[in-house]
Scaffold this motif. Structure first.
Motif, PDB file in Angstrom:
ATOM      1  N   THR A 222      45.073  43.055  31.629  1.00 11.00           N
ATOM      2  CA  THR A 222      46.473  43.009  31.357  1.00 11.00           C
ATOM      3  C   THR A 222      47.324  43.976  31.749  1.00 11.00           C
ATOM      4  O   THR A 222      48.489  43.616  32.217  1.00 11.00           O
ATOM      5  N   ALA A 223      46.958  45.084  32.414  1.00 11.68           N
ATOM      6  CA  ALA A 223      47.620  46.419  32.827  1.00 11.68           C
ATOM      7  C   ALA A 223      46.795  47.232  33.902  1.00 11.68           C
ATOM      8  O   ALA A 223      45.651  46.919  33.668  1.00 11.68           O
ATOM      9  N   GLY A 224      47.505  47.680  34.363  1.00  7.03           N
ATOM     10  CA  GLY A 224      46.975  48.825  35.381  1.00  7.03           C
ATOM     11  C   GLY A 224      47.091  48.680  36.948  1.00  7.03           C
ATOM     12  O   GLY A 224      47.654  47.598  37.021  1.00  7.03           O
ATOM     13  N   ASP A 225      46.347  49.304  37.274  1.00  6.19           N
ATOM     14  CA  ASP A 225      46.332  49.097  38.856  1.00  6.19           C
ATOM     15  C   ASP A 225      45.036  48.437  39.307  1.00  6.19           C
ATOM     16  O   ASP A 225      44.725  48.266  40.664  1.00  6.19           O
ATOM     17  N   ARG A 226      43.981  47.676  38.588  1.00  6.23           N
ATOM     18  CA  ARG A 226      43.254  46.809  38.916  1.00  6.23           C
ATOM     19  C   ARG A 226      43.159  45.499  38.364  1.00  6.23           C
ATOM     20  O   ARG A 226      43.380  45.467  37.210  1.00  6.23           O
ATOM     21  N   LEU A 227      42.830  44.499  39.348  1.00  5.82           N
ATOM     22  CA  LEU A 227      42.811  43.104  38.769  1.00  5.82           C
ATOM     23  C   LEU A 227      41.615  42.853  37.837  1.00  5.82           C
ATOM     24  O   LEU A 227      41.745  42.357  36.629  1.00  5.82           O
ATOM     25  N   LEU A 228      40.510  43.442  38.103  1.00  2.00           N
ATOM     26  CA  LEU A 228      39.147  43.353  37.665  1.00  2.00           C
ATOM     27  C   LEU A 228      38.750  44.606  37.016  1.00  2.00           C
ATOM     28  O   LEU A 228      38.809  45.653  37.596  1.00  2.00           O
ATOM     29  N   ARG A 229      38.203  44.231  35.842  1.00  2.00           N
ATOM     30  CA  ARG A 229      37.466  45.596  35.099  1.00  2.00           C
ATOM     31  C   ARG A 229      36.041  44.986  35.031  1.00  2.00           C
ATOM     32  O   ARG A 229      35.750  44.857  33.921  1.00  2.00           O
TER      33      ARG A 229
END
Length: 434
Positions: A222-229
Motif C-alpha cells: 500500500t505504501a513505500g518504494d517497492r511494489l512487491l513485498r
C-alpha cells in the motif's frame, strides 16, 4: 526473532541456525508451550527468551543435536521461573517442575538429550496445537491489526522488525500491538484450545481474513518504494499451506491457497530489473511460475470438489485461473471473468469488487459500457481517498479519447497513491496525455 543484548558475542553461524529453527518450528514450539503452561502470553514470552538465550549459548557451545528440544527445555525452565515468582501459582509450578528430567541441570542454559523421555508435546496432538495457536492469534476479541501482528509473530515466527518493515510502521508500534493483544487475550480469558465444532467454521473465516490481508500487502504494497513485498506474500502462502494441511476438508482454505499460488505465479514478471511495475499486458508470461500455477489449479479443484459451489476466495481464485491460463490479455476469457465478478458481488459485495467488475466489462464489452459503472461508484463516494477509482476512470476516459479528463483523473490518482512505484506509473501515463 529477538537479538541478544549483553554478554558474549553472537556468531553468524549461531544466528543462522537459530533463525532457521525458529522460522520452521516456531508455531509448534509456541503451541506446545501454550498447552503446557495454559497461558498463551507466557508461552510466547518464554519462547522468545529461549531464542535470545540460544543465540548466546549456541555461539559458545555450538548447535545442539536437538535444537527444538533445547529451545523447549529452556523455555519450560523460564516458564517455571515465572510461576515461581507468581505465588498464587505455587502449586502449578510444583507440578510443572516435577516433569523435568532428573538429570537436567538446575541452573544455566538447558542442554537436553537428543530424544528427551518426556516429549514436550504429544506427537498425536501437534496439529491440534498449531491449529489452536492460529485460532488464538486470530481471535475476534483482537483488532484486525493486532491479529495480523500476532499471527506473524506467534505462528509465522517473524521478528517485530520484520513485521514493522513489511507494513511500514515503527517497531514500537508493532511491539505495542503484540503486547496489547496478549493482554487482551488474557483479560478475555481466551483458552488455548480449539473452539467448539459449531464455532470452528465461522472462526476459520477470521484466520483466512488475516492471511488474506498479509498476502495482499505482500502482493501489492500500500505504501513505500517497492511494489512487491514478496517475503511477506510467501509467508502468507506458507501459513495457508499449513492451514490446508490442518483443515483438509475446508473448501475455502484450499480456495485461499489457490488464490495465493495463482497470484504469486505472476510475481517474476510483475516488476522490471529496477523494481519498476510491469503492467499485465506488457508482462513476459514465459516468466510466470508454472509450478505455482499447477499447485493453484490443483487447490482450486479440491475446493470445488469439497464445497457446494465456490465461495468468495474460490471465485477470486477462479478469476486468477482465467488470467493464468490465458496466452495474452486479448485472449483472456473476459466474459467469464465478468460473470465471476458478478457472482462474487452477490456473495461478498464491496466497492472494490464492483470496480474490478467494471474493468472486466471494459475489456469484454468496451469502455463505454464500463464508464457508467465507475461513475456510479464515484457518486456513491464509497472509495473516496483511494487511488484505484480515479486510476481506472482515467484509463477508461483515455480509451474513449477524452484526453484532458483522463489526464486529470490520473494526476488525482497519483496524488492519492502512497506507493512510489505505482505513483510513477500513473504520472507517466498522465504525462503521455499532455
Amino acid at each position: 526473532m529477538p537479538e541478544a543484548t549483553d554478554g558474549p558475542p553472537v556468531t553468524e553461524s549461531a544466528r543462522r541456525a537459530v533463525e532457521a529453527v525458529w522460522r520452521i518450528e516456531s508455531a509448534r514450539i509456541v503451541a506446545a508451550l501454550a498447552r503446557y503452561t495454559r497461558d498463551f502470553a507466557l508461552a510466547e514470552d518464554v519462547a522468545q527468551e529461549a531464542v535470545a538465550e540460544a543465540l548466546v549459548s549456541w555461539s559458545r557451545d555450538g548447535r545442539p543435536a536437538d535444537p527444538v528440544g533445547w529451545l523447549l527445555a529452556t523455555a519450560r525452565r523460564r516458564a517455571i521461573d515465572g510461576f515461581r515468582r507468581r505465588s498464587a501459582l505455587a502449586e502449578r509450578y510444583a507440578a510443572l517442575a516435577g516433569t523435568l528430567a532428573e538429570g537436567e541441570a538446575s541452573s544455566g542454559a538447558a542442554v537436553p538429550q537428543d530424544r528427551p523421555d518426556d516429549l514436550p508435546w504429544d506427537p498425536d496432538r501437534v496439529d491440534d496445537d498449531v491449529l489452536a495457536l492460529m485460532f488464538v492469534a486470530c481471535h475476534p476479541v483482537l483488532s484486525p491489526e493486532a491479529r495480523v501482528a500476532l499471527t506473524l509473530r506467534a505462528v509465522g515466527g517473524l521478528a517485530s522488525e520484520e513485521i514493522a518493515r513489511a507494513f511500514l510502521v515503527t517497531v514500537p508500534t508493532v511491539q505495542a500491538r503484540i503486547t496489547r493483544a496478549k493482554k487482551t487475550i488474557a483479560a478475555a480469558g481466551v483458552p488455548f484450545e480449539l473452539p467448539p465444532a459449531a464455532d470452528r467454521r465461522e472462526r476459520t473465516g477470521g484466520i483466512l481474513s488475516v492471511l488474506y490481508v498479509i498476502f495482499t500487502e505482500g502482493s501489492t504494497a500500500t505504501a513505500g518504494d517497492r511494489l512487491l513485498r514478496a517475503d511477506l506474500a510467501y509467508e502468507a502462502i506458507r501459513l495457508a499451506r499449513m492451514l490446508a494441511a490442518l483443515l483438509p476438508d475446508e473448501p475455502e482454505v484450499h480456495a485461499l491457497l489457490a488464490l495465493f499460488e495463482l497470484t504469486s505465479a505472476r510475481f517474476p514478471a510483475r516488476t522490471g530489473p529496477d523494481g519498476e511495475p510491469v503492467l499485465l499486458e506488457d508482462q513476459d508470461r514465459r516468466l510466470w511460475d508454472r509450478s505455482a500455477i499447477r499447485r493453484g489449479l490443483a487447490a482450486l479443484g479440491r475446493a470445488a470438489t469439497l464445497g457446494r459451489g465456490l465461495g468468495p476466495y474460490g471465485l477470486q481464485a477462479a478469476i486468477a485461473a482465467c488470467h493464468a491460463s490465458a496466452p495474452s490479455v486479448p485472449e483472456t476469457d473476459w466474459e467469464r471473468i465478468v460473470l465471476l465478478y458478478e457472482a462474487l458481488g452477490r456473495i461478498a459485495p464491496s466497492p472494490v469488487v464492483e470496480l474490478n467488475r467494471a474493468v472486466a466489462v471494459a475489456m469484454a464489452q468496451g469502455p463505454q459500457q464500463a464508464l457508467p459503472m465507475v461513475d456510479e461508484l464515484v457518486a456513491s463516494d464509497r472509495l473516496s481517498g483511494s487511488h484505484l477509482l480515479p486510476s481506472v476512470r482515467g484509463e477508461l476516459l483515455r480509451r474513449l479519447g477524452r484526453t484532458a479528463e483522463a489526464r486529470a483523473e490520473l494526476e488525482l490518482a497519483a496524488r492519492l497513491c502512497r506507493n512510489e512505484r505505482e505513483r510513477s506509473v500513473l504520472l507517466r501515463k498522465a504525462a503521455a496525455l499532455a
